[in-house]
Scaffold this motif. Sequence first.
Motif, mmCIF file in Angstrom:
data_model
loop_
_atom_site.group_PDB
_atom_site.id
_atom_site.type_symbol
_atom_site.label_atom_id
_atom_site.label_comp_id
_atom_site.label_asym_id
_atom_site.label_seq_id
_atom_site.Cartn_x
_atom_site.Cartn_y
_atom_site.Cartn_z
ATOM 1 N N ALA A 157 -6.395 2.485 -5.076
ATOM 2 C CA ALA A 157 -5.118 3.069 -5.113
ATOM 3 C C ALA A 157 -4.477 3.320 -6.210
ATOM 4 N N TYR A 158 -4.546 2.264 -7.118
ATOM 5 C CA TYR A 158 -4.105 2.521 -8.623
ATOM 6 C C TYR A 158 -4.628 3.818 -9.297
ATOM 7 N N ALA A 159 -5.788 3.734 -9.128
ATOM 8 C CA ALA A 159 -6.752 5.109 -9.613
ATOM 9 C C ALA A 159 -6.082 6.305 -9.372
ATOM 10 N N ALA A 160 -5.823 6.347 -7.919
ATOM 11 C CA ALA A 160 -5.454 7.611 -7.208
ATOM 12 C C ALA A 160 -3.975 7.846 -7.898
ATOM 13 N N LEU A 161 -3.067 7.025 -8.027
ATOM 14 C CA LEU A 161 -1.793 7.160 -8.351
ATOM 15 C C LEU A 161 -1.929 7.762 -9.647
ATOM 16 N N PRO A 185 -1.496 0.105 1.733
ATOM 17 C CA PRO A 185 -0.111 0.291 0.970
ATOM 18 C C PRO A 185 -0.488 1.719 0.344
ATOM 19 N N TRP A 186 -1.399 2.429 0.381
ATOM 20 C CA TRP A 186 -1.600 4.116 -0.034
ATOM 21 C C TRP A 186 -1.316 4.854 0.897
ATOM 22 N N GLY A 187 -1.228 6.081 0.541
ATOM 23 C CA GLY A 187 -1.345 7.313 1.355
ATOM 24 C C GLY A 187 -0.091 7.402 2.599
ATOM 25 N N ASN A 188 0.879 6.645 2.085
ATOM 26 C CA ASN A 188 1.949 6.784 3.254
ATOM 27 C C ASN A 188 3.095 7.844 3.229
ATOM 28 N N GLY A 247 6.381 -0.240 -5.472
ATOM 29 C CA GLY A 247 7.530 0.208 -6.413
ATOM 30 C C GLY A 247 7.126 1.248 -7.521
ATOM 31 N N HIS A 248 5.874 1.511 -7.521
ATOM 32 C CA HIS A 248 5.390 2.815 -8.409
ATOM 33 C C HIS A 248 5.639 3.886 -7.824
ATOM 34 N N TYR A 249 5.344 3.885 -6.490
ATOM 35 C CA TYR A 249 5.505 5.109 -5.608
ATOM 36 C C TYR A 249 6.831 5.371 -5.519
ATOM 37 N N ARG A 250 7.778 4.357 -5.520
ATOM 38 C CA ARG A 250 9.221 4.867 -5.386
ATOM 39 C C ARG A 250 9.544 5.215 -6.738
ATOM 40 N N TYR A 269 0.054 -9.251 -4.562
ATOM 41 C CA TYR A 269 0.891 -8.897 -5.741
ATOM 42 C C TYR A 269 0.935 -7.422 -6.249
ATOM 43 N N PHE A 270 -0.359 -6.954 -6.361
ATOM 44 C CA PHE A 270 -0.617 -5.581 -6.945
ATOM 45 C C PHE A 270 -0.275 -4.525 -5.700
ATOM 46 N N GLN A 271 -0.306 -4.957 -4.573
ATOM 47 C CA GLN A 271 0.147 -4.059 -3.415
ATOM 48 C C GLN A 271 1.745 -3.863 -3.520
ATOM 49 N N GLN A 272 2.406 -5.037 -3.694
ATOM 50 C CA GLN A 272 3.864 -4.719 -3.765
ATOM 51 C C GLN A 272 4.306 -3.967 -5.101
#
Length: 415
Positions: free
Chosen positions: A178-182, A294-297, A133-136, A126-129
């Motif tokens: 990954a969330y902290a990095a964002l 899910p991160w760094g893409n 969405g946050h990246y977009r 769920y959090f990965q999905q």
Amino acid sequence: MSPRNDALRAARLRVGWRTMEQAAAQLQAHGQRFLDDPHYTVSARTWRRWEGGTPGWPPEETATVLHDALGRWPEDLGFTAPAGWVRPEAEAEEDVKRRTFVSVTAAALMPGPVAAQHVDPALIEYFQQQLEGHYRADMFLGPHDLIGTVSAQYQLIDKLVRSARGETRRGLLRVGAAYAALVGWLYQDAGDLGAAGFWRGVTQEIAVRSRDPHLIGYSLVNQAQVRTDLGDGHGVIDLCEAALDDADRLFPKVRIMAMQQQAHGASLTGDREAVDRLIDTAGGLLPRVDDDLPWGNACRRTPGYLEVQRATCYGRLGLGREADRLWSQVLAAVPSTARRDRGVYLARHATAAAVSRDPDHAVEIAREAATIAVETRSVRMVRELGALERAMRPWHDAPVGRDLAEVLGPVNEGS
């Protein structure tokens, strides 16, 4: 050429005051209305002194008139602030920033234990999905509208980590990093390098706790990004070399990220040979990127990802013509939906055109970049346009220089 106060000159041109005599008359009329004082005066001789190399500092009432007329306090207009000067709104601004930072940072510093609860492994997906969405959304919205949302989700993940066990806990730690990095990236894009550094540190802590070597490498690259914005080339190289110490264990994606960031460090130290070698080596790894992290893409998501890095490094090295050609190729492939990235690239392209002694082309490119900067409120983009202004200084007195001041007027008013 005698020194002059280019900041004040640019500000008066932005509001349409073409001569110093006109500026003095307009400021005097504005001050009489603003202060309700028919005796308030500003002479052309005074304005000429202000635009010279030693403008001094205006009287306090004139400082407020300048701010009301030009949207800038004197310290932002090239004047030398006296010891102890604090502009009237500064304390309130700092208080708002402090309260915002404390509020968001609380997400990373939730004290004490929490009540135990069942944590379903499905929450990881769920959090990965949500992360994707946050990246977009970041590409469309810019940083300010997302910082609170993403940091609140990090806080929830941290709460669940404290109850989770085994692989579920490790999976949540990985997604939490990954969330902290964002959040760190959003702060960096918003121009707050102190907060960005804090959240990059949170990323590294969570990555180490997860025992995931790929995520640890990613967190070091995140730290290197902040050092790049600080202009610390050797610091960037140190961090990227640390990330690559055990490169054979890392997914190709992480190695690519470390190499391209190290190239930025090399550009800051003036090493073009290293820039090309690192980016070329990273390019050889691109076909091997096949992980499902899910991160760094960005290397998969961003058209011409490595050529973007090369063009940015060339611009930093002062290679205007080479950078100009690369930006033309890169921008042809960037979709209009990637608003913030496109705006940053356009600003860098405009600067490269100016360095290549093509000021008309630079202004043409800057028009679209300025529109995007106003929409997204990206401080990173505003800084790139500030670099363009500096590159265009040789044409300040020419019509093209006045055109640029007009184009950037809305950006500078909102910054």
